[in-house]
Design a protein around this motif. Structure first.
Motif, PDB file in Angstrom:
ATOM      1  N   GLY A 265       0.643  15.025  13.624  1.00 29.98           N
ATOM      2  CA  GLY A 265       1.786  15.458  12.816  1.00 29.98           C
ATOM      3  C   GLY A 265       3.012  15.723  13.668  1.00 29.98           C
ATOM      4  N   GLU A 266       2.800  16.306  14.839  1.00 28.19           N
ATOM      5  CA  GLU A 266       3.941  16.596  15.717  1.00 28.19           C
ATOM      6  C   GLU A 266       4.601  15.299  16.197  1.00 28.19           C
ATOM      7  N   ILE A 267       3.775  14.317  16.525  1.00 26.35           N
ATOM      8  CA  ILE A 267       4.323  13.026  16.962  1.00 26.35           C
ATOM      9  C   ILE A 267       5.073  12.353  15.813  1.00 26.35           C
ATOM     10  N   CYS A 268       4.471  12.379  14.627  1.00 27.47           N
ATOM     11  CA  CYS A 268       5.121  11.726  13.483  1.00 27.47           C
ATOM     12  C   CYS A 268       6.387  12.463  13.052  1.00 27.47           C
ATOM     13  N   ASN A 269       6.441  13.766  13.306  1.00 26.01           N
ATOM     14  CA  ASN A 269       7.683  14.496  13.024  1.00 26.01           C
ATOM     15  C   ASN A 269       8.831  13.980  13.891  1.00 26.01           C
ATOM     16  N   VAL A 270       8.506  13.579  15.127  1.00 24.00           N
ATOM     17  CA  VAL A 270       9.540  12.988  15.988  1.00 24.00           C
ATOM     18  C   VAL A 270      10.063  11.706  15.335  1.00 24.00           C
ATOM     19  N   PHE A 271       9.135  10.894  14.802  1.00 20.43           N
ATOM     20  CA  PHE A 271       9.572   9.660  14.099  1.00 20.43           C
ATOM     21  C   PHE A 271      10.448  10.018  12.903  1.00 20.43           C
TER      22      PHE A 271
ATOM     23  N   ASP B 156      10.025  13.832  25.397  1.00 20.14           N
ATOM     24  CA  ASP B 156       9.921  12.539  26.061  1.00 20.14           C
ATOM     25  C   ASP B 156       9.664  11.419  25.038  1.00 20.14           C
ATOM     26  N   ILE B 157       8.879  11.717  23.995  1.00 18.24           N
ATOM     27  CA  ILE B 157       8.659  10.722  22.928  1.00 18.24           C
ATOM     28  C   ILE B 157       9.988  10.446  22.214  1.00 18.24           C
ATOM     29  N   ARG B 158      10.711  11.525  21.937  1.00 20.75           N
ATOM     30  CA  ARG B 158      12.005  11.369  21.260  1.00 20.75           C
ATOM     31  C   ARG B 158      12.958  10.493  22.104  1.00 20.75           C
ATOM     32  N   ASP B 159      13.012  10.783  23.404  1.00 20.94           N
ATOM     33  CA  ASP B 159      13.890  10.001  24.289  1.00 20.94           C
ATOM     34  C   ASP B 159      13.484   8.530  24.279  1.00 20.94           C
ATOM     35  N   ALA B 160      12.177   8.283  24.360  1.00 19.54           N
ATOM     36  CA  ALA B 160      11.695   6.889  24.352  1.00 19.54           C
ATOM     37  C   ALA B 160      12.099   6.200  23.055  1.00 19.54           C
ATOM     38  N   ALA B 161      12.024   6.937  21.939  1.00 19.05           N
ATOM     39  CA  ALA B 161      12.389   6.362  20.640  1.00 19.05           C
ATOM     40  C   ALA B 161      13.862   5.979  20.630  1.00 19.05           C
ATOM     41  N   VAL B 162      14.687   6.860  21.136  1.00 19.14           N
ATOM     42  CA  VAL B 162      16.131   6.629  21.112  1.00 19.14           C
ATOM     43  C   VAL B 162      16.541   5.564  22.130  1.00 19.14           C
ATOM     44  N   GLU B 163      15.947   5.662  23.319  1.00 15.62           N
ATOM     45  CA  GLU B 163      16.333   4.730  24.386  1.00 15.62           C
ATOM     46  C   GLU B 163      15.653   3.370  24.255  1.00 15.62           C
ATOM     47  N   GLU B 164      14.855   3.216  23.213  1.00 15.38           N
ATOM     48  CA  GLU B 164      14.104   1.974  23.013  1.00 15.38           C
ATOM     49  C   GLU B 164      13.199   1.645  24.200  1.00 15.38           C
ATOM     50  N   ARG B 165      12.630   2.681  24.784  1.00 12.28           N
ATOM     51  CA  ARG B 165      11.570   2.527  25.774  1.00 12.28           C
ATOM     52  C   ARG B 165      10.267   2.379  25.008  1.00 12.28           C
TER      53      ARG B 165
ATOM     54  N   THR C  88      13.876  11.150  14.284  1.00 12.28           N
ATOM     55  CA  THR C  88      14.737  10.166  14.952  1.00 12.28           C
ATOM     56  C   THR C  88      14.992   8.930  14.103  1.00 12.28           C
ATOM     57  N   PHE C  89      13.982   8.470  13.386  1.00 10.34           N
ATOM     58  CA  PHE C  89      14.170   7.233  12.598  1.00 10.34           C
ATOM     59  C   PHE C  89      14.555   7.525  11.142  1.00 10.34           C
TER      60      PHE C  89
ATOM     61  N   GLN D  75       0.807  -1.229   0.000  1.00 12.20           N
ATOM     62  CA  GLN D  75       0.000   0.000   0.000  1.00 12.20           C
ATOM     63  C   GLN D  75       0.832   1.267   0.000  1.00 12.20           C
ATOM     64  N   ARG D  76       2.053   1.173   0.499  1.00 17.67           N
ATOM     65  CA  ARG D  76       3.049   2.220   0.338  1.00 17.67           C
ATOM     66  C   ARG D  76       2.705   3.526   1.045  1.00 17.67           C
ATOM     67  N   GLU D  77       2.331   3.387   2.322  1.00 16.05           N
ATOM     68  CA  GLU D  77       2.194   4.562   3.181  1.00 16.05           C
ATOM     69  C   GLU D  77       3.130   4.318   4.357  1.00 16.05           C
ATOM     70  N   TRP D  78       4.121   5.161   4.510  1.00 14.33           N
ATOM     71  CA  TRP D  78       5.135   4.904   5.535  1.00 14.33           C
ATOM     72  C   TRP D  78       5.723   6.203   6.032  1.00 14.33           C
ATOM     73  N   ILE D  79       6.490   6.096   7.128  1.00 14.73           N
ATOM     74  CA  ILE D  79       7.307   7.220   7.581  1.00 14.73           C
ATOM     75  C   ILE D  79       8.770   6.770   7.496  1.00 14.73           C
ATOM     76  N   SER D  80       9.091   5.718   8.274  1.00 12.83           N
ATOM     77  CA  SER D  80      10.495   5.310   8.380  1.00 12.83           C
ATOM     78  C   SER D  80      10.694   3.919   7.804  1.00 12.83           C
ATOM     79  N   ASP D  81      11.911   3.423   7.906  1.00 13.02           N
ATOM     80  CA  ASP D  81      12.288   2.143   7.294  1.00 13.02           C
ATOM     81  C   ASP D  81      11.568   0.963   7.966  1.00 13.02           C
ATOM     82  N   PRO D  82      11.594  -0.214   7.328  1.00  5.17           N
ATOM     83  CA  PRO D  82      10.871  -1.365   7.876  1.00  5.17           C
ATOM     84  C   PRO D  82      11.262  -1.713   9.316  1.00  5.17           C
ATOM     85  N   LYS D  83      12.549  -1.686   9.643  1.00  3.40           N
ATOM     86  CA  LYS D  83      12.953  -2.111  10.993  1.00  3.40           C
ATOM     87  C   LYS D  83      12.369  -1.221  12.079  1.00  3.40           C
ATOM     88  N   SER D  84      12.499   0.111  11.927  1.00  2.00           N
ATOM     89  CA  SER D  84      11.952   0.970  12.988  1.00  2.00           C
ATOM     90  C   SER D  84      10.429   0.921  12.985  1.00  2.00           C
ATOM     91  N   SER D  85       9.827   0.734  11.812  1.00  3.14           N
ATOM     92  CA  SER D  85       8.364   0.633  11.763  1.00  3.14           C
ATOM     93  C   SER D  85       7.883  -0.568  12.567  1.00  3.14           C
TER      94      SER D  85
END
Lengths: 554, 138
Positions: free
Chosen positions: A535-541, A509-518, A544-545, A202-212
């Motif tokens: 949009g703000e949350i997805c901008n963090v993705f 805090d979302i960014r930290d969780a993404a990086v720290e794998e929380r 970071t990803f 379907q080809r709707e994505w933000i980041s690569d397969p692994k982080s997704s």
């Protein structure tokens, strides 16, 4: 099973028949399924000689679930009639939801617009001209609250077709319910949340397969603890088929995606029997009637075997493939659109004879635009007619034991296993996607089918045969072009009303969780509660990803 | 089918906007390539800026854009503005996808040469390109 003498008789009988068949006149067409599987002219007991009834077919509600996941099937409970709906503003869609519920629909299914699906707010420059067009516009908790205004979170189950931005949407759903006094352990529903098929089809994505996939595992883990009645993933073949795959590819790639999610959850340290009962599926119902019924029966048998043998699952619920189905959008024609009512009815019947748990029937006008209220009603009535007038719900797995259906079920199963083996050899689905394998297989099948239609080898009524010189137009849904401006205006007021320091802290805090794998869900829930937007949350993705780029194979 | 070997064409095929439904775009790209036309397939989620940049970099003879999201008027309008800004208004632009008849007329008045609707035979698209597109002098 037949004894030796009976088997010989049965072979002799078939040989005799075949002699006369072979020399008789046959129409000059290919006797193949729409996916180009050779179909036998006649199936007989002889062709099922190797099929072990107890092991391969069995009884409904028992392993390997070929005949259905429930012991009573539709005698106990009909499938959920769940029409996918969403357009314009949250107010518009809330009205459509109430209409559908008043017409006897038994579950909700939210279609989000392209900006929400891709993780952009309505006011993002990339959202220009797409707000509220293909689905409902949702940027913040405020939109989610409006979408479910006057709808009881306790009573309904809600399916949400959302993938790369699913974590934000799930958080909004949880908080919207919480504000009405419904705690998350009471929420029922399904998130699509299947990113692997996004890369494949379907080809709707933000980041690569692994982080997704990592974000998906976060959600499975969170739902496992806090939303025990919610399906956090709907492993979807639907879009794979819509992208032009064969029935076998749809089945194989979907199950291979499922295998990948299970493996990743196990790697995270989760016990398979804790989360597997909540994995759900979503298949397509295309035109080829018997192929589709066989596909669904094979899907249940294969998943049960995979979960038992490969993952050593013990809980019977882990072995059951529960599925939603939708009739094939790609099979509908813009030409002579009323014919689509017939296609949808036949496809829906295949879903019911295949034992689906939930069903969406497409509306006849969906190749032209979003459906009108009138055409949605015909689509829903189609399900009600199948359920209550035709009698097909009286007996469980009514086509089980049909020589042809059993032969096709086994054949599709075997062909799908061959694909799964290939994907295993490539190192699993994520690395197979990185190699471009599944999408190139699908593109090949899509191109072959298009050429076959162009050459008249496959018939599409009204398109390459039985054409009309003058098409009869039907009324279509009219877009309210004012939606985009009003959604942007509302969002601007909302954004300005917030305490920006607090918002920055929540995003950090979302960014930290993404990086720290929380696990990302707790900080995302905390953020949407304060109206941090999708949009703000997805901008963090995105930050970071990183953003994934289409490898553009064709 | 007209033999395209007699002239060498380079066509951009891509998808603009946010929708990712690329089945049609890929099929068309493959059919053009099989007929001997050089195809630059850009994939999904392109902005008008990316389309025009690639057009310049790759010395494209015509641009084919597939859209199924309903954002066609805005996107084609932006593409034409950017082409004009770069002095490339003579590059032919065509499209494909689900587009209502009223909008087809609007798109043609913007400058879109033609819109191929679902169900169009592939050879018809190949023939149209061979009849209507000429290599640009470099």
């Amino acid at each position: 099973m037949l004894d030796k003498e009976k088997l010989q008789n049965s072979k002799d009988d078939k040989d005799n028949w075949y002699k006369s068949y072979k020399d008789s006149h046959k129409r000059d067409v290919d006797f193949t399924t729409i996916s180009n599987i050779d179909v036998p002219p006649l199936s007989t007991p002889y062709d099922l000689q190797n099929l072990d009834f107890k092991k391969e077919i069995g009884y409904p509600g028992t392993y390997p679930y070929t005949r259905g996941v429930h012991n009573t099937m539709y005698r106990g409970k009909l499938w959920t009639m769940r029409q996918f709906a969403g357009f314009g503003s949250p107010e518009d869609t809330n009205k459509r939801f109430k209409f559908l519920l008043s017409q006897g629909q038994t579950g909700l299914s939210v279609a989000f617009d392209m900006p929400a699906l891709m993780g952009y707010d309505a006011d993002d420059p990339r959202a220009k001209s797409e707000v509220g067009k293909e689905g409902v516009s949702v940027s913040s908790l405020a939109d989610m609250e409006t979408l479910f205004d006057d709808i009881n979170f306790n009573k309904i189950s809600t399916s949400m077709t959302i993938n790369c931005s699913a974590s934000a949407i799930l958080a909004m759903y949880i908080v919207a319910a919480e504000k009405k006094g419904v705690t998350s352990d009471n929420l029922k529903g399904t998130l699509q949340n299947d990113m692997l098929k996004e890369f494949i089809a379907q080809r709707e994505w933000i980041s690569d397969p692994k982080s997704s996939v990592r974000v998906i595992v976060d959600m499975i883990e969170y739902c496992n603890k806090h939303l025990p009645r919610f399906n956090p993933v709907s492993i979807s073949g639907y879009h794979i088929r819509e992208a032009g795959s064969t029935a076998v590819q749809e089945l194989a790639f979907t199950l291979a995606d499922g295998i990948c999610y299970v493996e990743e959850c196990v790697k995270r340290g989760m016990n398979v029997d804790d989360f597997a009962p909540r994995l759900s599926f979503f298949f397509n119902l295309h035109n080829d009637f018997f192929e589709e019924i066989a596909k669904l029966r094979a899907a249940r048998r294969m998943w049960a075997k995979i979960m038992k043998e490969r993952f050593n699952a013990k809980n019977p619920k882990s072995l059951m493939l529960r599925t939603h189905c939708q009739t094939a959008g790609a099979s509908l024609t813009a030409q002579q659109p009323v014919n689509n009512v017939v296609r949808v009815a036949i496809q829906a019947m295949a879903g019911v004879l295949g034992g689906t748990q939930s069903l969406h029937t497409n509306s006849m006008d969906e190749t032209l635009s979003l459906p009108t209220e009138e055409s949605v009603m015909v689509a829903l009535r189609t399900q009600q007619i199948i359920a209550e007038e035709t009698g097909v719900t009286n007996s469980i797995d009514p086509l089980g034991g049909s020589y042809l259906i059993e032969e096709l079920t086994s054949k599709i199963e075997q062909m799908a296993y061959e694909y799964i083996e290939k994907i295993d050899q490539q190192g699993g689905m994520i690395s197979s996607i990185e190699k471009g394998y599944p999408h190139s297989e699908i593109a090949g099948a899509a191109y072959l089918y298009e050429r076959q239609v162009n050459a008249g080898q496959k018939t599409v009524v009204g398109v390459n045969k039985y054409k009309l010189d003058d098409e009869i137009p039907i009324p279509t849904h009219q877009f309210d072009e004012g939606v985009e401006d009003s959604q942007i205006k509302k969002l601007k007021i909302l954004k300005e009303s917030r305490d920006m320091e607090k918002i920055k802290y929540l995003l950090m805090d979302i960014r930290d969780a993404a990086v720290e794998e929380r696990n990302l869900m707790p900080p995302i829930i905390a953020a949407v509660r304060e109206y941090v937007t999708l949009g703000e949350i997805c901008n963090v993705f995105r930050d970071t990803f990183g953003m994934y780029k289409d490898p553009a194979h064709f | 089918m007209i033999n395209s070997k007699t002239k060498s064409l380079k066509i951009l095929i891509g998808k603009a906007g946010l929708d990712g439904h690329d089945r049609g775009a890929k099929i068309v790209a493959r059919a053009l390539e099989e007929s001997g036309i050089e195809v630059i397939y850009t994939g999904v989620h392109l902005t008008p800026e990316m389309i025009v940049e690639t057009t310049i970099e790759e010395k494209i003879d015509a641009i084919g854009i597939s859209i199924l999201s309903g954002a066609h008027i805005h996107i084609f309008d932006e593409i034409f503005k950017l082409l004009k800004k770069n002095g490339l208004e003579d590059i032919p632009v065509f499209g494909g996808g689900v587009v209502p008849q009223d909008d087809i007329d609007k798109l043609k008045s913007l400058g879109v040469k033609t819109i191929f609707l679902p169900g169009t035979p592939l050879d018809e698209i190949v023939d149209w390109i061979n009849e209507n597109i000429e290599p640009r002098a470099t």
